[in-house]
Each structure stands twice: as C-alpha cells, then as structure tokens.
Design an enzyme around this catalytic site. Structure first.
Site, PDB file in Angstrom:
ATOM      1  N   ASP A  48       1.212  -1.052  -0.220  1.00 37.39           N
ATOM      2  CA  ASP A  48       0.076  -0.101   0.057  1.00 37.39           C
ATOM      3  C   ASP A  48       0.960   1.186  -0.101  1.00 37.39           C
ATOM      4  OD1 ASP A  48      -1.507   1.822   0.127  1.00 37.39           O
ATOM      5  OD2 ASP A  48      -2.998   0.853   2.365  1.00 37.39           O
ATOM      6  N   ASP A  68      -2.927   2.746  -6.174  1.00 39.55           N
ATOM      7  CA  ASP A  68      -1.793   2.222  -5.208  1.00 39.55           C
ATOM      8  C   ASP A  68      -1.278   1.423  -4.485  1.00 39.55           C
ATOM      9  OD1 ASP A  68      -4.617   3.014  -3.892  1.00 39.55           O
ATOM     10  OD2 ASP A  68      -3.403   4.911  -2.525  1.00 39.55           O
ATOM     11  N   GLU A  69      -2.418   0.384  -4.560  1.00 36.68           N
ATOM     12  CA  GLU A  69      -2.695  -1.221  -3.898  1.00 36.68           C
ATOM     13  C   GLU A  69      -2.259  -2.097  -4.442  1.00 36.68           C
ATOM     14  OE1 GLU A  69      -5.095  -1.456  -0.386  1.00 36.68           O
ATOM     15  OE2 GLU A  69      -6.327   0.134  -1.377  1.00 36.68           O
TER      16      GLU A  69
END
Length: 365
Positions: A14, A108-109
């Site tokens: 993350d 983003d993860e």
C-alpha cells in the site's frame, strides 16, 4: 484454526498517501507541507491528503470546506490522474519482477502471492522489504506492506506500521493477532457496522469469535458468515491477477444543488457520455444501469434497471438513466448524480480450484 485450508504467502503493498506523495515529489515546494489533492472549489471533495494534513484530521472523501476549517494552511492541489497512472505502472512493473500473481486493487495498492516466486526466496517478509526498497530507489516514494497467510490478514497488517513500514503476521501468530484486533480495524467493517457491533458487545476479534454464525447472520446478514470465518483466520480468496471488472461508472458533484429533474438532464447527458466512453475504451458492455443520487443532506439513493441486451451506447444509457430519474419523486435537492453499468459481458470462466495444504507452524515468512 482448521488444519486444512489454503496456505499462501501473501503481501499487501500500500503506497503511503500516494496522490499527495506524488505531488510532493514532483514539486519540492510542497514537501513537508499540509496538502490535499482535490477538494478545491465550493463543493470539492478530497481525493487524498498528505500525512502533514492528516495530523489535523484531513482525510479522503472529506469536503474541501471542512478540510480548510480543520487545517487553515492546507494547500489544495489539482489531481493529475495521468501522472498517478504513470507512476503506478512503474511500481507494478517492480511487482512483476517477483511474481506474476499480482492483483491490483487501485493505483496505489495491490496483493502479491509470493508462495512461489521468481526469486526463489522462501521469505515473504524479505521480498516485501526488497520491493519497498526498490520502489523508494527507482520511483522515489515510500510504501508500506502487510505479510501473512491470506489476503485479509495481509491487508489489515499493511496499515499497522504506516508510513514506510511493514508487519508480518506469521502462521502461529494469526489467532492471537485476530483476537486482539480492534473490531474497527477489520477490513470490511466500516463505521456503521462497527457501531452496530459495539451495541452487540463486540469490541475485539475475541468478542466477535465468541458469537455463533447464526447470531452473526441474524444481525449482519450475508456478511455474518464472512465475519465468522475471517476472525478464525479463514479467508480462501486467491490473488487474482486478472480481476474481472464488475461495473463501470462516472459521477459528478455540482457546484450548486439541483432541485428539479429538468436541470439534471443536461448533467446526465455528460455523465452518460463519459460512461459510454469508458465502456468503449474497455471494450465491454453491460445490461444493468444504475442511477446514483446523493441529496443535499448527504443521504444516498440508487435506482436500477436491467435491460434485455448488453449496451455501451450513450443514447441508450441516457434513456435508461432518464427513466430511473423520473421513476419516483426526488426526496430533496441533489448535489451529486452518477451512472454505473454492471452485469457486464466480461469473461467469467472460473479458474482451476487451488489445492489445500496442511497448516504448518514452521512456515518461513
């Protein structure tokens, strides 16, 4: 914990305050300052906040007006999604150096299954460290990671040592970890559900574990079985490298509340056009059209209809949205409208079932 269930080595990576961190990286004048991506204008909503802004209580999905009150020196930055996508692709390419089993959740993860990996490294913890080091060196951003035997625990663990940290929950630690966990930290339990659980005397994983599956299904519906199993460390969902898109949507928040359907038709046309563009870009079509309405008091309503055929044409989508808009009287003035298309014609062929292996405490992480 059951002795027969899939044992995997899962990493959840993350990125730390991704959008805001990209802006601070690209503009050194913003480093160390409280910034919010998005949220500008009278009705703007925050997409991301830097850690400096979070200290004041600023967070994503918050209105720009409230954020500015909480943090008077807050700097609003216009989002640059093309740039975030560009950086995300670089990060993802690092993941693929270690495994092909990468399941992106957003820009983003992502989840990574490194049970068998390209480096032949038996330690998922060391792989996570290596990935985070490469992201920092090659991209210039920090990332956090959670490592454990399934996606649920890895997701929860990645939030533990943020920012720029990681946490491993080894197989023999899983039960103690889950039992001591605050219920609001369970992935999938939001604020409303957490409050309901508090009312039922459920404050920790141990409290949750003491409730029968019948009790949980009675009070929490279909999610009850999910809660019953995850608190016991059972979450058999595989990392899916080719996630099947289930829906596609677009929405718009208005600068002024709209009080009549007539004023909303032009807005719906623009939204339908954007949905159609995205459907064509993804080469998909769908049968179910859903109209999302957020009223001025922030209550949310959805109205849906399923067509007898797959569509991605703007005119048909707009006609369906209009029908839904006039389906019943509006409850209040409207601040946001959205259209989503689901029941898509994507390939839903099931993957071969993964074999289960016995639980072994000597499982190197």
């Amino acid at each position: 914990m059951s002795a027969n269930f899939p044992i995997r080595k899962i990493i959840h990576v993350d990125m730390d305050a991704f959008y805001a961190s990209v802006e601070q990286m690209d503009n050194p004048d913003l480093k160390g300052k409280a910034i919010a991506v998005g949220g500008g204008g009278k009705r703007g909503v925050i997409s991301a906040a830097s850690y400096e802004a979070r200290k004041f209580g600023v967070k994503s999905a918050m209105s720009g007006n409230l954020a500015a009150k909480l943090c008077p020196d807050l700097i609003f930055v216009r989002p640059r999604f093309d740039r975030y996508t560009e950086i995300s692709k670089k990060i993802r390419s690092i993941f693929y150096d270690y495994t092909d089993l990468v399941e992106p959740l957003s820009l983003d993860e992502a989840y990574l299954d490194v049970t068998k990996n390209k480096k032949g490294n038996p330690s998922a913890s060391l792989i996570a460290e290596a990935i985070r080091a490469r992201i920092l060196k090659e991209v210039g951003l920090t990332a956090s990671a959670g490592i454990s035997i399934n996606k649920f625990i890895a997701k929860v663990a990645s939030d533990y040592n943020k920012p720029n940290g990681q946490k491993t929950v080894n197989p023999e630690e899983v039960i103690d970890f889950l039992e001591s966990l605050d219920i609001k930290k369970f992935y999938g339990i939001g604020k409303v559900t957490a409050e309901k659980m508090y009312q039922k005397g459920i404050f920790t994983g141990l409290d949750l574990k003491q409730k029968s599956i019948e009790f949980l299904e009675t009070h929490f519906g279909k999610s009850g079985a999910y809660y019953y199993h995850v608190v016991r460390g059972i979450h058999n969902s595989e990392v899916k490298p080719n996630r099947i898109r289930k829906s596609l949507a677009a929405e718009r928040t208005f600068s002024e509340n709209l009080s009549s359907e007539v004023f909303m038709l032009e807005k719906l046309e623009h939204i339908a056009s954007e949905v159609s563009r995205r459907l064509h870009k993804s080469n998909v079509a769908g049968k179910t059209v859903t109209l999302k309405i957020k009223y001025s008091d922030f209550t949310l309503q959805t109205r849906s209809k399923t067509l007898p055929y797959f569509v991605n044409d703007k005119a048909i989508i707009l006609d369906a949205a209009k029908d839904l808009l006039y389906q019943e009287k509006l409850q209040n003035s409207v601040r946001l409208l959205g259209i989503s298309i689901s029941n898509l014609n994507t390939d839903t062929k099931a993957k071969p079932e993964q074999k289960t292996v016995s639980m072994q405490l000597k499982f190197e992480f």
